[in-house]
Design a protein around this motif. Sequence first.
Motif, PDB file in Angstrom:
ATOM      1  N   GLU A 175      10.911 -14.195   2.208  1.00 23.24           N
ATOM      2  CA  GLU A 175      10.605 -15.630   2.195  1.00 23.24           C
ATOM      3  C   GLU A 175      11.884 -16.420   1.922  1.00 23.24           C
ATOM      4  OE1 GLU A 175       7.476 -16.421  -0.532  1.00 23.24           O
ATOM      5  OE2 GLU A 175       5.995 -15.190   0.531  1.00 23.24           O
ATOM      6  N   TYR A 176      12.659 -16.546   2.968  1.00 20.94           N
ATOM      7  CA  TYR A 176      13.967 -17.190   2.840  1.00 20.94           C
ATOM      8  C   TYR A 176      14.260 -17.916   4.143  1.00 20.94           C
ATOM      9  CZ  TYR A 176      19.017 -17.708   2.141  1.00 20.94           C
ATOM     10  OH  TYR A 176      20.282 -18.212   2.007  1.00 20.94           O
ATOM     11  N   VAL A 177      14.779 -19.122   4.030  1.00 21.81           N
ATOM     12  CA  VAL A 177      15.127 -19.913   5.211  1.00 21.81           C
ATOM     13  C   VAL A 177      16.592 -19.661   5.541  1.00 21.81           C
ATOM     14  CG1 VAL A 177      15.263 -22.222   6.203  1.00 21.81           C
ATOM     15  CG2 VAL A 177      13.425 -21.666   4.596  1.00 21.81           C
ATOM     16  N   TRP A 178      16.821 -18.995   6.667  1.00 19.29           N
ATOM     17  CA  TRP A 178      18.185 -18.680   7.078  1.00 19.29           C
ATOM     18  C   TRP A 178      18.817 -19.921   7.714  1.00 19.29           C
ATOM     19  CZ3 TRP A 178      20.185 -13.874   5.915  1.00 19.29           C
ATOM     20  CH2 TRP A 178      19.254 -12.909   5.505  1.00 19.29           C
ATOM     21  N   MET A 223      17.987   1.432  12.684  1.00 21.23           N
ATOM     22  CA  MET A 223      18.486   0.772  11.480  1.00 21.23           C
ATOM     23  C   MET A 223      18.601  -0.735  11.688  1.00 21.23           C
ATOM     24  SD  MET A 223      21.437   3.483  10.278  1.00 21.23           S
ATOM     25  CE  MET A 223      21.905   2.425   8.905  1.00 21.23           C
ATOM     26  N   MET A 224      19.066  -1.148  12.870  1.00 19.38           N
ATOM     27  CA  MET A 224      19.164  -2.569  13.162  1.00 19.38           C
ATOM     28  C   MET A 224      17.781  -3.214  13.182  1.00 19.38           C
ATOM     29  SD  MET A 224      22.132  -2.457  16.122  1.00 19.38           S
ATOM     30  CE  MET A 224      21.998  -4.213  16.445  1.00 19.38           C
ATOM     31  N   GLY A 225      16.816  -2.503  13.764  1.00 20.13           N
ATOM     32  CA  GLY A 225      15.459  -3.023  13.774  1.00 20.13           C
ATOM     33  C   GLY A 225      14.878  -3.142  12.373  1.00 20.13           C
ATOM     34  N   PHE A 226      15.163  -2.141  11.533  1.00 21.01           N
ATOM     35  CA  PHE A 226      14.693  -2.195  10.148  1.00 21.01           C
ATOM     36  C   PHE A 226      15.275  -3.400   9.421  1.00 21.01           C
ATOM     37  CE2 PHE A 226      15.543  -1.196   5.682  1.00 21.01           C
ATOM     38  CZ  PHE A 226      14.250  -1.005   5.223  1.00 21.01           C
ATOM     39  N   MET A 227      16.577  -3.636   9.603  1.00 24.90           N
ATOM     40  CA  MET A 227      17.211  -4.781   8.954  1.00 24.90           C
ATOM     41  C   MET A 227      16.612  -6.092   9.459  1.00 24.90           C
ATOM     42  SD  MET A 227      19.279  -3.570   6.764  1.00 24.90           S
ATOM     43  CE  MET A 227      20.135  -5.095   6.369  1.00 24.90           C
ATOM     44  N   TRP A 228      16.304  -6.160  10.749  1.00 22.24           N
ATOM     45  CA  TRP A 228      15.711  -7.377  11.316  1.00 22.24           C
ATOM     46  C   TRP A 228      14.325  -7.630  10.733  1.00 22.24           C
ATOM     47  CZ3 TRP A 228      16.885 -11.576  14.017  1.00 22.24           C
ATOM     48  CH2 TRP A 228      15.845 -12.300  14.596  1.00 22.24           C
ATOM     49  N   VAL A 229      13.502  -6.570  10.666  1.00 20.95           N
ATOM     50  CA  VAL A 229      12.160  -6.731  10.117  1.00 20.95           C
ATOM     51  C   VAL A 229      12.237  -7.095   8.632  1.00 20.95           C
ATOM     52  CG1 VAL A 229      10.004  -5.520   9.594  1.00 20.95           C
ATOM     53  CG2 VAL A 229      11.116  -5.177  11.801  1.00 20.95           C
ATOM     54  N   ALA A 230      13.154  -6.453   7.901  1.00 21.42           N
ATOM     55  CA  ALA A 230      13.276  -6.727   6.470  1.00 21.42           C
ATOM     56  C   ALA A 230      13.712  -8.169   6.229  1.00 21.42           C
ATOM     57  CB  ALA A 230      14.281  -5.761   5.838  1.00 21.42           C
TER      58      ALA A 230
END
Length: 337
Positions: free
Chosen positions: A42-45, A30-37
């Motif tokens: 297209e957003y600058v964190w 789940m953590m990996g999925f959130m990271w990939v998502a």
Amino acid sequence: MSTYRGLDAPKSPSYYMFWKAAFVVVLLGMMGFMWVASSSVEYVWRWNRIPQYFWVEKSVEVRAEEQGTLQEVINKNGAEFVVLEDDGGSRVEQRLNAGTSVTLSPGDYVYMGDVLGSYRISEPGVLLQGLKVTFEVSLVSIVFGILLGVLTGLARISDNPALKWGAITYVEFIRGTPLLVQIFLWYFVAGTLVNNMLQQVGMGPVPAMWFGVFALSMFTGAYVGEIVRAGIQSVHRGQMEAARSLGLNYNQAMRKIILPQAFRRIMPPLAGQFISLIKDSSLLGVIAIRDLTKATREVVSSSLQPFELWILCALMYLLLTFTLSVFVSYLESKAVR
């Protein structure tokens, strides 16, 4: 000799190791999925900009309130004053904030609004201020909700028709209408009436926060009342009969025998209700209460960083609710002993 089958069978150490590993794998997935998502959006964190909304350290300019020639900076009774001589030769003193560093020199001519110096401030940011308001409103509402809920629960099982029907009407009305509508009614209807009455007798208005507390307390009290009623009725009626046979009256039996047993049973649903209360307090922003949600909304509008701030807002609510869950679990463990 008894035999165990299915879920009742004894578990080997490898069984627990397997399912613990399965939990870790699912969590990492789940953590990996959130990271990939998050990476694919297209957003600058800009997480580096977040700390300024928790704690503010900035320099504040001190400006002249009069115009004239700067004479000196004096200390009077522990406070600093800058002394000006105006065009008429009069002496004018302006008090400075603690820690102010004056950047001008004696003899400099100062116009009204000129910068005399500056001082630094260090204070909680808008998010911590909103978190504080949410915590205070939730805590007070929980206390009032418990008191109102206990009284409502006792009224629900009373033999007095007025108390019983009144409690039923209150519970059904509160549970059958949206909390947002109740907040509007408390603030715009009851609040307007109360503040007009106070104004006629020369008193100031009631702050909006208290109408929010009243709305949350009334809403929570209805649910707590039903939880208390169910908890009391879950205690076998033989407990009351035994208490009465020992010479206790109804009130003594309820206070010393029935309620302590019911308290242990109602703590888990009470914890769930209070967690919902903390999250429901986010609706108070509609009546200009600057809670955590409203503060986050304001910062999002000015910073254009919606994802970071709303994620952070959710984590701060999680901090409050998880702390409450741990506290209730502690009380529950103490009550069982």
